[in-house]
Enzyme design. Structure first.
Site, PDB file in Angstrom:
ATOM      1  N   ASN A  61       0.831  -1.213   0.000  1.00 29.11           N
ATOM      2  CA  ASN A  61       0.000   0.000   0.000  1.00 29.11           C
ATOM      3  C   ASN A  61       0.862   1.258   0.000  1.00 29.11           C
ATOM      4  O   ASN A  61       0.528   2.240  -0.664  1.00 29.11           O
ATOM      5  CB  ASN A  61      -0.964  -0.014   1.190  1.00 29.11           C
ATOM      6  CG  ASN A  61      -2.168  -0.905   0.927  1.00 29.11           C
ATOM      7  OD1 ASN A  61      -3.056  -0.532   0.178  1.00 29.11           O
ATOM      8  ND2 ASN A  61      -2.171  -2.098   1.517  1.00 29.11           N
ATOM      9  N   ARG A  78       2.215   1.538  25.741  1.00 28.18           N
ATOM     10  CA  ARG A  78       1.785   1.962  24.404  1.00 28.18           C
ATOM     11  C   ARG A  78       1.651   3.487  24.354  1.00 28.18           C
ATOM     12  O   ARG A  78       1.905   4.110  23.326  1.00 28.18           O
ATOM     13  CB  ARG A  78       0.442   1.313  24.056  1.00 28.18           C
ATOM     14  CG  ARG A  78       0.563  -0.193  23.850  1.00 28.18           C
ATOM     15  CD  ARG A  78      -0.633  -0.739  23.104  1.00 28.18           C
ATOM     16  NE  ARG A  78      -1.881  -0.460  23.779  1.00 28.18           N
ATOM     17  CZ  ARG A  78      -3.007  -0.100  23.172  1.00 28.18           C
ATOM     18  NH1 ARG A  78      -3.043   0.033  21.881  1.00 28.18           N
ATOM     19  NH2 ARG A  78      -4.096   0.125  23.850  1.00 28.18           N
ATOM     20  N   LEU A 132      -3.545   2.329  17.951  1.00 26.28           N
ATOM     21  CA  LEU A 132      -3.068   3.612  18.475  1.00 26.28           C
ATOM     22  C   LEU A 132      -3.815   3.973  19.756  1.00 26.28           C
ATOM     23  O   LEU A 132      -4.988   3.658  19.916  1.00 26.28           O
ATOM     24  CB  LEU A 132      -3.273   4.710  17.439  1.00 26.28           C
ATOM     25  CG  LEU A 132      -2.542   4.526  16.111  1.00 26.28           C
ATOM     26  CD1 LEU A 132      -2.807   5.710  15.200  1.00 26.28           C
ATOM     27  CD2 LEU A 132      -1.045   4.323  16.310  1.00 26.28           C
ATOM     28  N   HIS A 174      -8.380  -1.375   5.862  1.00 26.21           N
ATOM     29  CA  HIS A 174      -8.726  -2.654   6.500  1.00 26.21           C
ATOM     30  C   HIS A 174      -9.276  -3.606   5.437  1.00 26.21           C
ATOM     31  O   HIS A 174     -10.124  -3.197   4.633  1.00 26.21           O
ATOM     32  CB  HIS A 174      -9.762  -2.435   7.604  1.00 26.21           C
ATOM     33  CG  HIS A 174     -10.120  -3.709   8.301  1.00 26.21           C
ATOM     34  ND1 HIS A 174      -9.272  -4.335   9.195  1.00 26.21           N
ATOM     35  CD2 HIS A 174     -11.217  -4.508   8.200  1.00 26.21           C
ATOM     36  CE1 HIS A 174      -9.830  -5.446   9.622  1.00 26.21           C
ATOM     37  NE2 HIS A 174     -11.003  -5.585   9.039  1.00 26.21           N
ATOM     38  N   GLN A 191      -6.400  -7.048  -2.044  1.00 22.23           N
ATOM     39  CA  GLN A 191      -5.287  -6.076  -2.101  1.00 22.23           C
ATOM     40  C   GLN A 191      -5.307  -5.258  -3.391  1.00 22.23           C
ATOM     41  O   GLN A 191      -4.939  -4.082  -3.374  1.00 22.23           O
ATOM     42  CB  GLN A 191      -3.948  -6.789  -1.935  1.00 22.23           C
ATOM     43  CG  GLN A 191      -3.574  -6.974  -0.465  1.00 22.23           C
ATOM     44  CD  GLN A 191      -2.106  -6.687  -0.185  1.00 22.23           C
ATOM     45  OE1 GLN A 191      -1.258  -6.954  -1.014  1.00 22.23           O
ATOM     46  NE2 GLN A 191      -1.816  -6.149   0.985  1.00 22.23           N
ATOM     47  N   GLU A 240      -7.413  -2.529  -2.518  1.00 23.10           N
ATOM     48  CA  GLU A 240      -6.744  -1.656  -1.540  1.00 23.10           C
ATOM     49  C   GLU A 240      -5.853  -0.658  -2.262  1.00 23.10           C
ATOM     50  O   GLU A 240      -5.831   0.536  -1.948  1.00 23.10           O
ATOM     51  CB  GLU A 240      -5.888  -2.478  -0.575  1.00 23.10           C
ATOM     52  CG  GLU A 240      -6.666  -3.383   0.356  1.00 23.10           C
ATOM     53  CD  GLU A 240      -5.756  -4.180   1.277  1.00 23.10           C
ATOM     54  OE1 GLU A 240      -4.594  -3.798   1.479  1.00 23.10           O
ATOM     55  OE2 GLU A 240      -6.220  -5.217   1.789  1.00 23.10           O
TER      56      GLU A 240
HETATM   57  C1  GRF Z   1      -3.169  -4.952   3.967  1.00 20.59           C
HETATM   58  O1  GRF Z   1      -3.802  -6.110   3.574  1.00 20.59           O
HETATM   59  C2  GRF Z   1      -4.097  -4.102   4.799  1.00 20.59           C
HETATM   60  O2  GRF Z   1      -5.432  -4.312   4.501  1.00 20.59           O
HETATM   61  C3  GRF Z   1      -3.807  -4.532   6.202  1.00 20.59           C
HETATM   62  O3  GRF Z   1      -2.445  -4.864   6.215  1.00 20.59           O
HETATM   63  C4  GRF Z   1      -2.019  -5.243   4.918  1.00 20.59           C
HETATM   64  C5  GRF Z   1      -0.800  -4.453   4.593  1.00 20.59           C
HETATM   65  O4  GRF Z   1      -0.197  -4.862   3.408  1.00 20.59           O
HETATM   66  N1  GRF Z   1      -4.166  -3.467   7.117  1.00 20.59           N
HETATM   67  P1  GRF Z   1       1.031  -4.042   2.820  1.00 20.59           P
HETATM   68  O5  GRF Z   1       2.111  -4.004   3.902  1.00 20.59           O
HETATM   69  O6  GRF Z   1       0.536  -2.680   2.443  1.00 20.59           O
HETATM   70  O7  GRF Z   1       1.472  -4.844   1.629  1.00 20.59           O
END
Ligand code: GRF
Length: 206
Positions: free
Chosen positions: A19, A70, A98, A114, A176, A179
């Site tokens: 991402n 934390r 967080l 997510h 993904q 994403e």
């Molecule tokens: C993704 O699948 C996202 O949905 C989740 O963690 C993963 C991160 O993947 N929160 P990357 O490190 O961006 O490849």
């Protein structure tokens, strides 16, 4: 963020960083008016750090073990982000919840991606949760971060079908792809000043 000064981003990572890569690519293509001021990882072996280095982006490693709680960790994190003049923070596979210390320091300026259609299947193993439940459709959600687990106001979502024979891995890979489309798009909208938040409702301005 409506002027033409690029918005300063931080991306918080723990793993592969696909991402992060998707956002870097859209910035380099000049489709997002932003610069990445720093990439912060809580794991020194995260491949995402290599991706950042390859694009000349400063990296910071902040391991949890060095802090008693934390909240102390988040206090150090806030200081780093302020030092870098960060205006928008992206959690991209960052495996930490967080505390109020971070959330209160950057109100409506922390996003997460997510891999499910929230509020369904929050928390870990969202793709396996979807398979176990037997849903026909799942997907991914970009949302603002609050102190809950995947509970903040929803910005964008994309739907992905669950296919016969899907495993956690095949479903995760198909999610993904979406994403990598909607996370940069949410960042683009934010940086163009086109997102406003009204309670739980996020409005996309035209
Ligand atoms: C993704 O699948 C996202 O949905 C989740 O963690 C993963 C991160 O993947 N929160 P990357 O490190 O961006 O490849």
């Amino acid at each position: 963020m409506a002027d033409n000064v690029p918005v300063r981003l931080a991306v918080l990572v723990s793993g592969n960083g696909t991402n992060l890569q998707a956002v870097i690519d859209r910035i380099e293509a000049r489709e997002i008016n932003a610069s990445i001021a720093c990439v912060v990882s809580n794991r020194k072996d995260a491949f995402a750090l290599r991706r950042a280095e390859q694009h000349g982006i400063p990296t910071v490693i902040l391991e949890l073990g060095a802090y008693a709680s934390r909240r102390e960790y988040d206090t150090a994190l806030v200081e780093i982000l302020r030092d870098h003049g960060v205006q928008l923070i992206l959690l991209a596979g960052f495996m930490r919840i967080l505390t109020d210390v971070m959330v209160d320091a950057f109100p409506h300026a922390i996003m997460n991606i997510h891999p499910a259609l929230l509020p369904a299947f929050p928390g870990l193993h969202a793709q396996q949760q979807a398979l176990d439940y037997g849903v026909r459709f799942t997907g991914c959600t970009v949302h603002f971060v609050d102190t809950g687990t995947d509970t903040g106001p929803i910005i964008l979502q994309a739907v992905v079908p669950v296919l016969e024979g899907d495993t956690e891995e095949t479903l995760a890979a198909r999610i993904q792809q979406e994403e990598h489309r909607i996370y940069p798009e949410a960042v683009r909208l934010f940086c163009a000043g086109k997102i406003s938040v009204d309670g739980r409702r996020v409005r996309i301005l035209s």
